[in-house]
Design a protein around this motif. Structure first.
Motif, mmCIF file in Angstrom:
data_model
loop_
_atom_site.group_PDB
_atom_site.id
_atom_site.type_symbol
_atom_site.label_atom_id
_atom_site.label_comp_id
_atom_site.label_asym_id
_atom_site.label_seq_id
_atom_site.Cartn_x
_atom_site.Cartn_y
_atom_site.Cartn_z
ATOM 1 N N ARG A 121 0.824 -1.216 0.000
ATOM 2 C CA ARG A 121 0.000 0.000 0.000
ATOM 3 C C ARG A 121 0.853 1.260 0.000
ATOM 4 N N ALA A 122 2.012 1.181 0.646
ATOM 5 C CA ALA A 122 2.921 2.332 0.711
ATOM 6 C C ALA A 122 3.858 2.385 -0.498
ATOM 7 N N ASP A 123 3.630 1.502 -1.467
ATOM 8 C CA ASP A 123 4.455 1.417 -2.683
ATOM 9 C C ASP A 123 5.923 1.176 -2.349
ATOM 10 N N LEU A 124 6.142 0.338 -1.331
ATOM 11 C CA LEU A 124 7.503 0.002 -0.926
ATOM 12 C C LEU A 124 7.916 -1.403 -1.357
ATOM 13 N N LEU A 125 6.965 -2.282 -1.605
ATOM 14 C CA LEU A 125 7.258 -3.695 -1.803
ATOM 15 C C LEU A 125 7.662 -4.018 -3.238
ATOM 16 N N ASP A 126 8.851 -4.612 -3.388
ATOM 17 C CA ASP A 126 9.265 -5.175 -4.670
ATOM 18 C C ASP A 126 9.033 -6.683 -4.615
ATOM 19 N N TYR A 127 9.831 -7.394 -3.810
ATOM 20 C CA TYR A 127 9.578 -8.815 -3.608
ATOM 21 C C TYR A 127 9.977 -9.199 -2.197
ATOM 22 N N ALA A 128 9.532 -10.398 -1.771
ATOM 23 C CA ALA A 128 9.741 -10.820 -0.390
ATOM 24 C C ALA A 128 10.133 -12.291 -0.337
ATOM 25 N N ARG A 129 11.046 -12.586 0.573
ATOM 26 C CA ARG A 129 11.487 -13.958 0.802
ATOM 27 C C ARG A 129 11.425 -14.233 2.300
ATOM 28 N N GLY A 130 10.709 -15.268 2.696
ATOM 29 C CA GLY A 130 10.483 -15.502 4.110
ATOM 30 C C GLY A 130 10.807 -16.919 4.546
ATOM 31 N N THR A 131 11.278 -17.048 5.767
ATOM 32 C CA THR A 131 11.508 -18.352 6.399
ATOM 33 C C THR A 131 10.569 -18.482 7.588
ATOM 34 N N LEU A 132 9.833 -19.576 7.618
ATOM 35 C CA LEU A 132 8.826 -19.797 8.651
ATOM 36 C C LEU A 132 9.282 -20.908 9.590
ATOM 37 N N LEU A 133 9.296 -20.617 10.880
ATOM 38 C CA LEU A 133 9.513 -21.633 11.900
ATOM 39 C C LEU A 133 8.135 -22.026 12.419
ATOM 40 N N ARG A 134 7.697 -23.211 12.039
ATOM 41 C CA ARG A 134 6.315 -23.607 12.278
ATOM 42 C C ARG A 134 6.192 -24.449 13.539
ATOM 43 N N ARG A 135 5.184 -24.134 14.353
ATOM 44 C CA ARG A 135 4.921 -24.951 15.530
ATOM 45 C C ARG A 135 4.578 -26.376 15.071
ATOM 46 N N ALA A 136 4.927 -27.355 15.904
ATOM 47 C CA ALA A 136 4.782 -28.750 15.509
ATOM 48 C C ALA A 136 3.325 -29.203 15.483
ATOM 49 N N THR A 137 2.525 -28.672 16.414
ATOM 50 C CA THR A 137 1.117 -29.053 16.494
ATOM 51 C C THR A 137 0.408 -28.027 17.367
ATOM 52 N N ASP A 138 -0.910 -28.124 17.477
ATOM 53 C CA ASP A 138 -1.627 -27.244 18.393
ATOM 54 C C ASP A 138 -1.300 -27.628 19.829
ATOM 55 N N PRO A 139 -1.281 -26.643 20.753
ATOM 56 C CA PRO A 139 -0.883 -26.935 22.138
ATOM 57 C C PRO A 139 -1.652 -28.076 22.781
ATOM 58 N N TRP A 140 -2.966 -28.129 22.570
ATOM 59 C CA TRP A 140 -3.766 -29.129 23.270
ATOM 60 C C TRP A 140 -3.529 -30.537 22.732
ATOM 61 N N GLU A 141 -2.862 -30.645 21.564
ATOM 62 C CA GLU A 141 -2.562 -31.954 20.986
ATOM 63 C C GLU A 141 -1.083 -32.309 21.084
ATOM 64 N N SER A 142 -0.346 -31.621 21.936
ATOM 65 C CA SER A 142 1.093 -31.853 22.051
ATOM 66 C C SER A 142 1.417 -33.308 22.392
ATOM 67 N N HIS A 143 0.533 -33.958 23.124
ATOM 68 C CA HIS A 143 0.775 -35.347 23.526
ATOM 69 C C HIS A 143 0.559 -36.319 22.370
ATOM 70 N N LEU A 144 -0.030 -35.836 21.277
ATOM 71 C CA LEU A 144 -0.352 -36.717 20.155
ATOM 72 C C LEU A 144 0.619 -36.574 18.987
ATOM 73 N N GLY A 145 0.865 -35.313 18.592
ATOM 74 C CA GLY A 145 1.593 -35.136 17.344
ATOM 75 C C GLY A 145 2.779 -34.217 17.412
ATOM 76 N N GLY A 146 3.310 -33.999 18.600
ATOM 77 C CA GLY A 146 4.462 -33.115 18.711
ATOM 78 C C GLY A 146 5.742 -33.805 18.261
ATOM 79 N N ILE A 147 6.802 -33.017 18.108
ATOM 80 C CA ILE A 147 8.110 -33.572 17.812
ATOM 81 C C ILE A 147 9.058 -33.153 18.925
ATOM 82 N N MET A 148 10.096 -33.914 19.141
ATOM 83 C CA MET A 148 11.024 -33.644 20.232
ATOM 84 C C MET A 148 12.451 -33.794 19.724
#
Length: 337
Positions: A154-181
């Motif tokens: 919107r501010a006419d600043l963006l040319d291109y973007a490159r991003g790295t995502l650190l993704r949570r392993a699972t939802d908190p309430w399911e940590s006992h089922l599908g988490g990683i360690m």
């Protein structure tokens, strides 16, 4: 008052139901699921009307002392729109029911764009969703990408973007089922799916993402390297980001040094479940070198799409045709300042 049903009373569904209940221009007609454990019991305590997705589920609910208002089919006869918050394999089947019955519907980001032919992010394309039959609220990570990059665009600043995502392993309430360690799991494909997903909302975005699953469950964290169209000051960039009411600038130097400290702040603010509907972007970490911009932020995977879903309800039902007014109304109801 439009009558809205929530199908699937899980992590997203319970939050959507609560948010609908806070609005003065829509009514929660009921929630529908197959479960009869503590999750549905909490819905009963909130005095929501409970509907069973199957006869077997209805029998189980009744045996647990839950008053069942009716069936999913009965609920669908009473409503103007359904928000489907079920797992994607279930949602795909439900969509066929909604289409056959001519019911407007919203699905979540786990579904493919082709399911609805329209993907939604309130600050991007609210107008294009007005009076549509269906839309898909994009995922938590994609929502954050669109909010931040759109503010720069919107501010006419963006040319291109490159991003790295650190993704949570699972939802908190399911940590006992599908988490990683004690491991990290990179997504094989580059770009990861979030970049192309953002382009379903804004095809002009030049964005590439890569993602790594990490052993925690509180949130996602993003690191971004943005090529600016021109050299700009830090103040210009911050002013651009401030045009989004759903980006919260935070300070590393104020003790917000991690996702758990940020979560604690929102708990102290009195947010239900400590939910953070905003992108929490570190203002004092943001750096500019020449025409390159570097920044990082945290995404609440359980909460960020909730205000988007409320806005999508208004757009599809035509309650509000002005996106800015809907965003403001939603923000006020959810205490987004």
């Amino acid at each position: 008052m439009k009558k809205i049903a929530v199908i699937g009373y899980g992590v997203i569904g319970k939050r959507v139901a609560d948010a609908i209940a806070l609005q003065d221009d829509m009514e929660l007609a009921g929630v529908c699921d197959i479960i009869s454990d503590w999750r549905t019991q909490n819905a009963v305590r909130k005095e929501y009307d409970i509907y069973a997705a199957t006869e077997e589920a209805a029998d189980k609910m009744k045996s647990e002392g839950i008053s069942v208002k009716g069936s999913m089919e009965g609920l669908l006869k009473k409503i103007d729109l359904v928000v489907d918050c079920t797992p994607k394999n279930i949602a795909a089947k439900n969509v066929e029911i909604y289409k056959a019955k001519g019911i407007k519907f919203i699905v979540q980001g786990g579904e493919k764009h082709k399911t609805t032919g329209h993907s939604f992010s309130a600050e991007n394309n609210y107008k294009s969703a007005i009076n549509l039959d269906a839309t898909r609220v994009v995922s938590c990570n994609t929502t954050s990408i669109l909010r931040t990059l759109t503010a720069l665009k919107r501010a006419d600043l963006l040319d291109y973007a490159r991003g790295t995502l650190l993704r949570r392993a699972t939802d908190p309430w399911e940590s006992h089922l599908g988490g990683i360690m004690n491991t990290m799991v990179p997504e094989r494909d580059i770009p990861s799916h979030q970049g192309p997903d953002a382009q379903t909302v804004d095809s002009d975005l030049d964005v590439v993402t890569s993602a790594v699953k990490v052993p925690e469950t509180l949130s996602h964290m993003h690191y971004w390297n943005v090529k600016l169209k021109r050299q700009a000051t830090k103040e210009e960039v911050l002013n651009a980001l401030k045009t989004s009411s759903r980006i919260k600038l935070i300070q590393y130097d104020q003790g917000l040094v991690s996702n758990n400290t940020i979560k604690e702040m929102f708990l102290d603010m009195g947010r239900p479940w400590g939910d953070m509907y905003e992108v929490a972007l570190w203002e004092d970490m943001l750096k500019i070198q020449g025409d390159e911009l570097f920044y990082a932020y945290v995404v609440d995977n359980q909460a960020i799409v909730i205000p988007e879903t409320i806005d999508a309800i208004r757009a599809l039902t035509g309650i509000e045709t002005d996106g800015a007014k809907s965003i403001l109304k939603t923000n006020q109801s959810l205490s987004i300042v």
